[in-house]
Motif scaffolding. Structure first.
Motif, PDB file in Angstrom:
ATOM      1  N   PHE A 122       0.060   0.722 -10.823  1.00  0.00           N
ATOM      2  CA  PHE A 122      -1.069   0.646  -8.620  1.00  0.00           C
ATOM      3  C   PHE A 122      -2.089  -0.274  -9.401  1.00  0.00           C
ATOM      4  O   PHE A 122      -2.169  -0.653  -7.491  1.00  0.00           O
ATOM      5  CB  PHE A 122      -2.102   1.820  -9.701  1.00  0.00           C
ATOM      6  CG  PHE A 122      -2.901   1.974  -8.241  1.00  0.00           C
ATOM      7  CD1 PHE A 122      -1.810   2.802  -7.135  1.00  0.00           C
ATOM      8  CD2 PHE A 122      -3.673   1.574  -8.167  1.00  0.00           C
ATOM      9  CE1 PHE A 122      -2.591   2.871  -5.278  1.00  0.00           C
ATOM     10  CE2 PHE A 122      -4.414   1.858  -6.711  1.00  0.00           C
ATOM     11  CZ  PHE A 122      -4.069   2.998  -5.355  1.00  0.00           C
ATOM     12  N   ARG A 123      -2.381  -1.106  -9.666  1.00  0.00           N
ATOM     13  CA  ARG A 123      -3.256  -2.090  -9.809  1.00  0.00           C
ATOM     14  C   ARG A 123      -2.586  -3.067 -10.045  1.00  0.00           C
ATOM     15  O   ARG A 123      -2.852  -4.345  -8.818  1.00  0.00           O
ATOM     16  CB  ARG A 123      -4.032  -2.632 -11.304  1.00  0.00           C
ATOM     17  CG  ARG A 123      -5.064  -1.822 -11.856  1.00  0.00           C
ATOM     18  CD  ARG A 123      -5.177  -1.431 -12.919  1.00  0.00           C
ATOM     19  NE  ARG A 123      -6.085  -2.925 -13.134  1.00  0.00           N
ATOM     20  CZ  ARG A 123      -7.363  -3.499 -12.508  1.00  0.00           C
ATOM     21  NH1 ARG A 123      -8.545  -2.096 -12.575  1.00  0.00           N
ATOM     22  NH2 ARG A 123      -8.019  -4.541 -12.777  1.00  0.00           N
ATOM     23  N   HIS A 125      -6.132   5.836 -10.765  1.00  0.00           N
ATOM     24  CA  HIS A 125      -5.075   5.310 -10.700  1.00  0.00           C
ATOM     25  C   HIS A 125      -5.756   3.965 -11.239  1.00  0.00           C
ATOM     26  O   HIS A 125      -4.953   2.790 -10.579  1.00  0.00           O
ATOM     27  CB  HIS A 125      -5.036   4.735  -9.157  1.00  0.00           C
ATOM     28  CG  HIS A 125      -4.789   7.234  -8.745  1.00  0.00           C
ATOM     29  ND1 HIS A 125      -3.379   7.008  -9.263  1.00  0.00           N
ATOM     30  CD2 HIS A 125      -4.825   7.459  -7.923  1.00  0.00           C
ATOM     31  CE1 HIS A 125      -2.898   8.484  -9.179  1.00  0.00           C
ATOM     32  NE2 HIS A 125      -4.082   8.666  -8.128  1.00  0.00           N
ATOM     33  N   MET A 126      -6.541   3.413 -10.790  1.00  0.00           N
ATOM     34  CA  MET A 126      -7.336   1.891 -11.689  1.00  0.00           C
ATOM     35  C   MET A 126      -6.836   1.826 -12.264  1.00  0.00           C
ATOM     36  O   MET A 126      -7.171   1.142 -12.522  1.00  0.00           O
ATOM     37  CB  MET A 126      -9.208   2.162 -10.642  1.00  0.00           C
ATOM     38  CG  MET A 126      -9.391   1.581  -9.232  1.00  0.00           C
ATOM     39  SD  MET A 126      -8.505   0.732  -8.480  1.00  0.00           S
ATOM     40  CE  MET A 126      -8.973   0.576  -6.688  1.00  0.00           C
ATOM     41  N   ALA A 179      -1.520  -6.827  -2.473  1.00  0.00           N
ATOM     42  CA  ALA A 179      -1.714  -6.516  -0.998  1.00  0.00           C
ATOM     43  C   ALA A 179      -2.970  -7.408  -1.327  1.00  0.00           C
ATOM     44  O   ALA A 179      -2.910  -7.484   0.382  1.00  0.00           O
ATOM     45  CB  ALA A 179      -2.070  -4.575  -0.957  1.00  0.00           C
ATOM     46  N   ALA A 180      -3.612  -7.215  -1.334  1.00  0.00           N
ATOM     47  CA  ALA A 180      -4.994  -8.362  -1.207  1.00  0.00           C
ATOM     48  C   ALA A 180      -4.803  -9.153  -2.146  1.00  0.00           C
ATOM     49  O   ALA A 180      -5.296  -9.465  -1.939  1.00  0.00           O
ATOM     50  CB  ALA A 180      -6.113  -7.183  -2.092  1.00  0.00           C
ATOM     51  N   LEU A 231      -1.833  -2.499  -5.591  1.00  0.00           N
ATOM     52  CA  LEU A 231      -3.231  -3.671  -5.217  1.00  0.00           C
ATOM     53  C   LEU A 231      -3.324  -4.814  -5.288  1.00  0.00           C
ATOM     54  O   LEU A 231      -3.975  -5.502  -4.012  1.00  0.00           O
ATOM     55  CB  LEU A 231      -4.226  -2.484  -5.413  1.00  0.00           C
ATOM     56  CG  LEU A 231      -4.971  -2.398  -5.591  1.00  0.00           C
ATOM     57  CD1 LEU A 231      -5.726  -2.528  -4.026  1.00  0.00           C
ATOM     58  CD2 LEU A 231      -6.445  -2.027  -5.762  1.00  0.00           C
ATOM     59  N   MET A 245       0.760  -1.493   0.540  1.00  0.00           N
ATOM     60  CA  MET A 245       0.355  -0.199   0.168  1.00  0.00           C
ATOM     61  C   MET A 245       0.968   1.216   0.396  1.00  0.00           C
ATOM     62  O   MET A 245       0.668   2.326  -0.701  1.00  0.00           O
ATOM     63  CB  MET A 245      -0.964  -0.247   0.663  1.00  0.00           C
ATOM     64  CG  MET A 245      -1.663   1.061   1.184  1.00  0.00           C
ATOM     65  SD  MET A 245      -3.014   1.057   2.743  1.00  0.00           S
ATOM     66  CE  MET A 245      -4.028   2.689   1.736  1.00  0.00           C
TER      67      MET A 245
END
Lengths: 143, 143
Positions: free
Chosen positions: A117-118, A111-112, A124-125, A121, A96
Motif C-alpha cells: 500500500f505504501r 494499511h499504512m 501516486a504522491a 501511495l 490510488m
DNA sequence: GTACCACCTCAAGTTGACTTGAGGTCAAGG
DNA sequence: CCTTGACCTCAAGTCAACTTGAGGTGGTAC
C-alpha cells in the motif's frame, strides 16, 4: 430541440443549461418566441463539458479548451499541456485505484503499515512530500 | 512537528490543516502549550487526502475511506466500490487525454467533425447521451 | 522578566458551480 | 379568444472547501 428535451436527453438540468449559456460554454441557435432552441450537437458538447469536469478542470478551463465560440480551440499547445496535466492525474488515480483495491483485500493491521500500500501511495504522491509539497497534486483544483 | 512544519513539508496551508482537523480528517497527537503537535506520518495521511481529492472524492467520502479515526477503513466493500468508481473515471480520463492529444495535432476544421476525436469522445461518454443521461459522469461531484 | 511572534479560536467572507423563487411571457390546445 | 403551463429573467440562496480577520495566549530569545 427546446431546453426541456436537451435536459432530458443529456441529464443536465435546464437551470444548468441556462447557466452554461450565460458563461458562454454553450449557445442556443435562436429563439422560438422567448424559448431557446438548441441544435442536436449540443449533446456532444455537453458530454465534452461533463468529461472535462470529471477530469477536474474548472468551467473556465473547459471553456478555454473547447472554445467559447462554436467549436474546439485552436491553441494546440494548450491542448497538449492539458493532456499532459491529465496524464499525470491519471497516473495518480491508477495508483490510488490499485491502492484501494489492495486495501480492500489486504490483512495488514493498518494499511499504512502494508508495504504494498505504501509503495502505491508513494508512487501516486511521488515528489509530493518533503520537497515541493503536495502542491502538484492539488494546485489544479485550487487555482 | 508543529503546524508550520507540516504546512511547509506538505504544502498544505495551516488554515487548511486546522480545517481538516475540525472535520476529523487528521488529528494532532497533543498540544505544546496551545500549539498543536503532529506526528510525522501526518504527511502520508495528507498525501492520501490529496490523492482522494485529485480522484474527485469529497472530503466526506475521503473520511469514509481513510477512516475518521486513526487508520484506513475496514469496510472492504466500500473500498472496492470506490476503486471501481475510480476505475471508470480513469477510463474516461484516458479517452479524454487521447482526445486532447489528438485534437492538438489534428487538422480537421472542427474537432467535432474528426472521426477519431468523435470516437474517443464517444468512448469516454459511452452511454451518457440519449438514454441514461450524462448523470453517470457527474453525479459523484454533485452529490 | 518581558516582549515578540507564531500559534490559537471563532465568526465571517470567498469562490465555483449551481439551484431556487418571484414575477412575467407567449405558443398551443380547447 | 383565452387559459394554461412550460419557458423566460434576474436576484438571491446554497454547498463544499477553504481563507481571512480580529482579538487572545504563551514558549522562546534577549
Amino acid at each position: 430541440m427546446d431546453i426541456a428535451e436537451v435536459a432530458k436527453r443529456s441529464g443536465v438540468p435546464a437551470s444548468t443549461l441556462r447557466f452554461y449559456e450565460e458563461k458562454g460554454l454553450i449557445k442556443s441557435v435562436g429563439r422560438l418566441g422567448l424559448r431557446r432552441v438548441f441544435e442536436v450537437n449540443i449533446l456532444e458538447r455537453l458530454a465534452l463539458i461533463a468529461l472535462g469536469q470529471a477530469a477536474g478542470f474548472s468551467l473556465d478551463e473547459i471553456a478555454q479548451m473547447v472554445g467559447v465560440n462554436g467549436n474546439p480551440n485552436i491553441d494546440r499547445e494548450l491542448l497538449a499541456k492539458k493532456a499532459d496535466e491529465l496524464d499525470s492525474t491519471i497516473q495518480k488515480l491508477i495508483a490510488m485505484r490499485d491502492g484501494l483495491r489492495h486495501a480492500a483485500v489486504c490483512s495488514a493491521p493498518s494499511h499504512m503499515e502494508c508495504p504494498k500500500f505504501r509503495r502505491l501511495l508513494g508512487l501516486a504522491a511521488s515528489g509530493a512530500i518533503k520537497s515541493g509539497g503536495l502542491d502538484q497534486l492539488t494546485k489544479r483544483r485550487r487555482s
